[in-house]
Design a protein around this motif. Structure first.
Motif, short mmCIF file in Angstrom:
data_model
loop_
_atom_site.label_atom_id
_atom_site.label_comp_id
_atom_site.label_asym_id
_atom_site.label_seq_id
_atom_site.Cartn_x
_atom_site.Cartn_y
_atom_site.Cartn_z
N LEU A 12 -4.62 -96.93 9.19
CA LEU A 12 -4.38 -96.79 10.64
C LEU A 12 -5.66 -97.12 11.41
O LEU A 12 -5.62 -97.83 12.42
CB LEU A 12 -3.92 -95.36 10.94
CG LEU A 12 -3.61 -95.06 12.40
CD1 LEU A 12 -2.45 -95.90 12.90
CD2 LEU A 12 -3.30 -93.57 12.59
N ARG A 16 -6.22 -99.71 14.37
CA ARG A 16 -6.68 -99.20 15.69
C ARG A 16 -7.91 -99.92 16.17
O ARG A 16 -8.11 -100.16 17.35
CB ARG A 16 -7.04 -97.71 15.59
CG ARG A 16 -5.87 -96.77 15.62
CD ARG A 16 -6.35 -95.38 15.22
NE ARG A 16 -7.31 -94.84 16.16
CZ ARG A 16 -8.24 -93.93 15.86
NH1 ARG A 16 -8.34 -93.45 14.65
NH2 ARG A 16 -9.06 -93.49 16.78
N LEU A 44 3.59 -94.94 8.29
CA LEU A 44 2.97 -94.90 9.62
C LEU A 44 3.92 -95.41 10.69
O LEU A 44 3.92 -94.92 11.83
CB LEU A 44 1.67 -95.73 9.62
CG LEU A 44 0.51 -95.10 8.82
CD1 LEU A 44 -0.60 -96.12 8.56
CD2 LEU A 44 -0.06 -93.90 9.58
N LEU A 49 3.32 -94.20 14.63
CA LEU A 49 1.92 -94.49 14.93
C LEU A 49 1.62 -95.98 14.87
O LEU A 49 0.69 -96.46 15.52
CB LEU A 49 1.00 -93.73 13.94
CG LEU A 49 0.98 -92.22 14.15
CD1 LEU A 49 0.28 -91.52 12.99
CD2 LEU A 49 0.30 -91.86 15.48
N PHE A 69 -1.20 -100.67 16.79
CA PHE A 69 -1.28 -99.23 16.95
C PHE A 69 -0.45 -98.83 18.16
O PHE A 69 -0.54 -99.47 19.21
CB PHE A 69 -2.75 -98.84 17.13
CG PHE A 69 -2.96 -97.40 17.50
CD1 PHE A 69 -2.40 -96.39 16.72
CD2 PHE A 69 -3.74 -97.05 18.59
CE1 PHE A 69 -2.60 -95.05 17.06
CE2 PHE A 69 -3.94 -95.73 18.93
CZ PHE A 69 -3.37 -94.72 18.16
N ALA A 73 2.06 -92.93 21.21
CA ALA A 73 2.74 -91.98 20.32
C ALA A 73 2.45 -90.54 20.71
O ALA A 73 3.09 -89.61 20.21
CB ALA A 73 2.33 -92.22 18.88
N LEU A 377 -6.16 -88.16 14.59
CA LEU A 377 -5.92 -89.35 13.76
C LEU A 377 -6.95 -89.50 12.64
O LEU A 377 -7.05 -90.57 12.04
CB LEU A 377 -5.92 -90.61 14.63
CG LEU A 377 -4.80 -90.70 15.68
CD1 LEU A 377 -4.93 -91.98 16.47
CD2 LEU A 377 -3.43 -90.61 15.03
N VAL A 382 -4.07 -87.31 9.29
CA VAL A 382 -2.95 -88.24 9.15
C VAL A 382 -2.27 -88.03 7.79
O VAL A 382 -1.04 -87.99 7.70
CB VAL A 382 -3.43 -89.71 9.30
CG1 VAL A 382 -2.35 -90.70 8.88
CG2 VAL A 382 -3.84 -89.98 10.75
#
Ligand SMILES: [Zn+2]
Length: 388
Positions: A12, A16, A44, A49, A69, A73, A377, A382
């Motif tokens: 993630l 991001r 994910l 996410l 991303f 969310a 996050l 996560v």
């Protein structure tokens, strides 16, 4: 927990921060198998996410589906408590401000009335952004004093009477989410780093009434064993005129007792300048008043001798100056640069940048938001959320 390099949280983070835009990028970056990456990306996506959208450029074969991303969310509350002001913002998960509110306040009135006001402002910004209490994924709070990071309780804060050991996180119980509290300098340091992704070593030096330093190591705030890393205001310095000054901590000739905002005001008054507050001193310097400029420059040189030692020790990419006195800008920087470049080892100083913050007013809120987002996050969080 899976190896950090290919955990769901790590994947993630790669998306991001823009390092990866597809499953193939993630496979290339982490060295994990295609199946492993696909399974975690699917998790994910199911958790809302990550989103799929559009097609990338093919390097032969079918073009890859792009990943992005989903910053919508959830949201975080960012609270910037100063000695004389409170600001609360709600941001999305990329720290984009959706609504913000704030006003002057006296932190010395104590935790109950101040936190009640923070609560009111929190409801206000959520309403303005059209968001529900349940959308808040984490809360980040910056306070102007030392904090025991693991509990979110201030620890003998000198300018926050009544706040010692107060359980700040409990004031946000109704959001039923993680609450992270840290001192304002660490929070501002995060804000200066901007959205996750930088891996630089940076010192963020706040010169206000006191002097503090946020230590950023490879893009992350370094707090030390007890959370007091960067408390440079009480490092001993030899005063330029050989006098002895007693600091509010009781020691002699601390950096902030010689060159902090309070010290500047004291010296400006002693020199007969027409000033009532540190802000007046900064404004007089901005107007180009000769004696004031020399005072500010002298404070810069004293701060610079300490920073020169830190540069030799830490070899940062950048030093960013922030806080009320940093608004004086050029004369302060001139003094700091003179001392730092004059006294640092050439290798450490060669590529060093020393600048003043672009947005000192916003960095507290931005940093508090980033701190909350990192909590929500972070790789462990996560992993827990996906395996619950
Ligand atoms: Zn001191």
């Amino acid at each position: 927990m899976p190896s950090a390099s290919a955990s769901a949280g790590a994947l993630l983070r790669h998306v991001r921060t823009g390092r990866a835009r597809s499953r193939a990028d993630l496979v290339a970056l982490t060295g994990a198998s295609r199946n492993t990456v696909s399974a975690r990306v699917d998790q994910l996506i199911a958790a809302n996410l990550l989103e799929e959208g559009g097609r990338g450029w093919s390097t032969g074969g079918r073009p890859p589906t792009l990943l992005q991303f989903n910053a919508r969310a959830g949201c975080v509350l960012a609270v910037d408590l100063g000695v004389t002001s409170v600001d609360v913002a709600v941001t999305d998960l990329s720290a984009r401000v959706l609504a913000t509110a704030g006003h002057p306040i006296d932190i010395a009135v104590g935790p109950e009335p101040v936190l009640a006001e923070v609560d009111r402002l929190g409801r206000l910004v959520l309403e303005e952004a059209g968001l529900d209490t349940s959308a808040v994924c984490a809360v980040g709070v910056g306070v102007p004093g030392p904090v025991e990071f693991s509990t979110g309780r201030p620890s003998h804060p000198p300018i926050m009477p009544g706040w010692h050991d107060h359980p700040i996180p409990e004031a946000f119980a109704r959001y039923d989410c993680p609450v992270v509290v840290d001192n304002d300098v660490n929070v501002m340091a995060l804000g200066e780093m901007g959205v996750a992704g930088s891996d630089q070593d940076v010192l963020v030096v706040k010169v206000g009434t006191g002097i503090g330093c946020g230590v950023v190591v490879e893009g992350r705030v370094y707090r030390g064993a007890q959370g007091s890393a960067g408390d440079i205001g009480h490092i001993y310095v030899a005063p330029p005129d050989g006098r002895t000054v007693i600091c509010r901590c009781g020691q002699e000739n601390c950096l902030e007792a010689i060159a902090g905002g309070g010290a500047l005001l004291r010296d400006a008054r002693a020199a007969g300048l027409p000033v009532r507050t540190t802000r007046d001193v900064v404004e007089l310097a901005a107007q180009g008043d000769g004696p004031t400029l020399e005072l500010v420059r002298g404070a810069g040189r004293t701060i610079g001798t300490v920073l020169a030692a830190l540069v030799n020790f830490f070899n940062p990419h950048r030093i960013v100056m922030t806080g009320g006195v940093a608004r004086a800008g050029a004369p302060l920087l001139a003094g700091i640069r003179e001392a730092v470049y004059g006294r640092s080892m050439p290798l450490a100083a060669r590529a060093l940048e020393i600048t003043v913050s672009d947005a000192p007013d916003l960095s507290g809120r931005l940093g508090a938001a980033l701190m909350a987002i990192e909590e929500f996050l972070g790789e462990d969080a996560v992993h827990r959320a996906l395996t619950r």
